[in-house]
Design a protein around this motif. Structure first.
Motif, PDB file in Angstrom:
ATOM      1  N   GLU A 227      25.109   4.180  11.262  1.00 53.55           N
ATOM      2  CA  GLU A 227      25.711   3.057   9.718  1.00 53.55           C
ATOM      3  C   GLU A 227      24.772   1.774   9.832  1.00 53.55           C
ATOM      4  OE1 GLU A 227      27.155   1.228  13.725  1.00 53.55           O
ATOM      5  OE2 GLU A 227      26.693   2.884  13.340  1.00 53.55           O
ATOM      6  N   ASN A 231      20.397   3.526   3.725  1.00 53.19           N
ATOM      7  CA  ASN A 231      20.171   2.603   2.748  1.00 53.19           C
ATOM      8  C   ASN A 231      20.902   3.517   1.654  1.00 53.19           C
ATOM      9  OD1 ASN A 231      18.338   4.940   1.785  1.00 53.19           O
ATOM     10  ND2 ASN A 231      16.897   3.736   3.912  1.00 53.19           N
ATOM     11  N   LYS A 232      20.554   3.454   0.074  1.00 51.57           N
ATOM     12  CA  LYS A 232      20.281   2.830  -0.810  1.00 51.57           C
ATOM     13  C   LYS A 232      20.189   4.897  -1.028  1.00 51.57           C
ATOM     14  CE  LYS A 232      20.489  -1.078  -3.000  1.00 51.57           C
ATOM     15  NZ  LYS A 232      21.638  -1.116  -3.209  1.00 51.57           N
ATOM     16  N   THR A 258      31.606   1.920   5.623  1.00 51.04           N
ATOM     17  CA  THR A 258      31.806   0.699   4.408  1.00 51.04           C
ATOM     18  C   THR A 258      30.055   0.149   4.250  1.00 51.04           C
ATOM     19  OG1 THR A 258      33.621  -0.373   6.561  1.00 51.04           O
ATOM     20  CG2 THR A 258      31.556  -1.683   5.662  1.00 51.04           C
ATOM     21  N   ALA A 259      29.081   1.628   5.313  1.00 53.08           N
ATOM     22  CA  ALA A 259      27.977   1.243   4.925  1.00 53.08           C
ATOM     23  C   ALA A 259      27.238   2.142   3.731  1.00 53.08           C
ATOM     24  CB  ALA A 259      26.538   1.655   5.889  1.00 53.08           C
ATOM     25  N   GLN A 261      29.755   2.625   0.840  1.00 52.13           N
ATOM     26  CA  GLN A 261      30.090   1.739  -0.365  1.00 52.13           C
ATOM     27  C   GLN A 261      28.500   0.622  -0.302  1.00 52.13           C
ATOM     28  OE1 GLN A 261      33.664  -0.866   0.546  1.00 52.13           O
ATOM     29  NE2 GLN A 261      34.321  -0.147  -0.968  1.00 52.13           N
ATOM     30  N   LYS A 262      28.654  -0.290   0.518  1.00 52.93           N
ATOM     31  CA  LYS A 262      28.026  -1.248   0.486  1.00 52.93           C
ATOM     32  C   LYS A 262      26.075  -1.311  -0.061  1.00 52.93           C
ATOM     33  CE  LYS A 262      25.228  -5.131   3.431  1.00 52.93           C
ATOM     34  NZ  LYS A 262      25.428  -5.646   4.515  1.00 52.93           N
ATOM     35  N   ASN A 263      25.971  -0.035  -0.209  1.00 53.24           N
ATOM     36  CA  ASN A 263      24.595   0.373  -0.620  1.00 53.24           C
ATOM     37  C   ASN A 263      24.734   1.387  -1.579  1.00 53.24           C
ATOM     38  OD1 ASN A 263      22.239  -0.061   1.467  1.00 53.24           O
ATOM     39  ND2 ASN A 263      23.696   0.396   2.689  1.00 53.24           N
ATOM     40  N   LYS A 264      26.254   0.628  -2.165  1.00 54.85           N
ATOM     41  CA  LYS A 264      26.325   1.799  -3.656  1.00 54.85           C
ATOM     42  C   LYS A 264      25.997   3.399  -3.060  1.00 54.85           C
ATOM     43  CE  LYS A 264      26.302  -1.780  -6.136  1.00 54.85           C
ATOM     44  NZ  LYS A 264      26.426  -3.283  -4.909  1.00 54.85           N
TER      45      LYS A 264
END
Length: 305
Positions: A227, A231-232, A258-259, A261-264
């Motif tokens: 997690e 990255n993207k 969550t990770a 989602q954070k990195n789209k």
């Protein structure tokens, strides 16, 4: 008579290719990071028909190709779980491969090396070496196996989910000797009740100890807490877990989601209320078949063409 015999052989070969259960050694030359020791692999099957393989030191890839008229060109490398101690080779391996074939997806079941100081020089990288080699091999033979090398995904269960997510987050580091232009990134990931984190509070301790030993450094625990590696460029991912999983806490899946989602990074998931751990394709507490949801997700995402 000769023509009939030739036709019979051709049909028989085609049938064999269609059911496609050819076993390939993962490495044609020497196995990297390995010690010269006797092969002590052992396999047994319990009363429920579940096969477990232990002491794996000679990795292989078993090929399941769909019928030509159903083939979509998509491929999935299947990674069974087992706590980095054994491989749950049937209900998290061969059975899953056959279901993918029904979807028109070529499936490749990875029998990866299990971490061992006896069989490996550095046991912590042995499994990810094998996962990367499987990705490399499928892309190398893509044309031969009717696969689109740009639609090669990976699915992992439990500790196999940790290995799959390692391949999906560590792809910029080659653990095997490859050329500069080799693509080791899976195009998509499917993670089923996966071990994700090696943090003390939520990890599956057996998986962590088998891979890293009883007292890994803080740096090692962070490096293999996947997690933290998202990255993207992390592949699109589908996740499945049960809320009442007492073996691998559901927080593993939630942290990874969550990770993402954070990195789209595109992702989807299905969370069962019950089911515990290790149910394979069929959660007996629910009528929902997560493989049907995966098929729908793969179709919407463009992996099934």
């Amino acid at each position: 008579m000769k023509k009939l015999l030739t036709l019979f052989v051709t049909i028989t070969c085609f049938a064999l290719i269609s059911c496609a259960q050819t076993v390939f050694p993962l490495y044609t030359d020497s196995i990297p990071n390995s010690r010269q020791v006797p092969d002590e692999e052992h396999s047994d099957t319990d009363q429920r028909g579940i096969q477990r393989i232990s002491n794996v030191s000679r990795p292989t890839l078993t090929i399941y190709l769909p019928p030509a008229d159903k083939a979509t060109g998509a491929a999935v490398i299947v990674i069974p779980g087992g706590g980095y101690r054994i491989l749950a080779a049937s209900h998290e391996g061969s059975d899953v491969a056959k279901r993918f074939n029904e979807m028109g997806v070529a499936a490749f079941v990875l029998k990866y090396r299990l971490p061992s100081d006896v069989t490996m020089i550095n046991k912590e990288i042995g499994p990810v070496q094998d996962a990367q080699r499987a990705i490399q091999l499928v892309r190398e033979k893509a044309r031969e196996w009717g696969v689109d090398k740009n639609r090669v995904g990976i699915i992992g269960f439990s500790a196999g989910g940790h290995l799959a997510s390692t391949a999906g987050t560590h792809f910029n580091h080659a653990y095997i000797d490859v050329g500069k232009k080799v693509n080791l990134r899976p195009d998509f990931m499917i993670l089923i009740y996966p071990v994700i984190s090696f943090a003390d509070s939520i990890t599956h301790m057996g998986s962590r100890e088998n891979l890293l030993g009883k007292d890994p450094s803080a740096e090692k625990k962070m490096a293999y807490s996947n997690e933290l590696q998202v990255n993207k460029k992390t592949p699109p991912t589908y996740l499945v877990h049960a809320e009442n999983d007492s073996a691998v806490k559901v927080q593993n899946m939630l942290l990874f989601a969550t990770a993402l989602q954070k990195n789209k990074v595109p992702f989807d998931f299905y969370l069962y209320e019950k089911g515990g751990h290790g149910f394979g394709m069929n959660n007996p507490t629910s009528d929902v078949k997560w493989m049907d949801l995966v098929q729908e997700w793969m179709g919407k995402s463009g992996w099934l063409k």
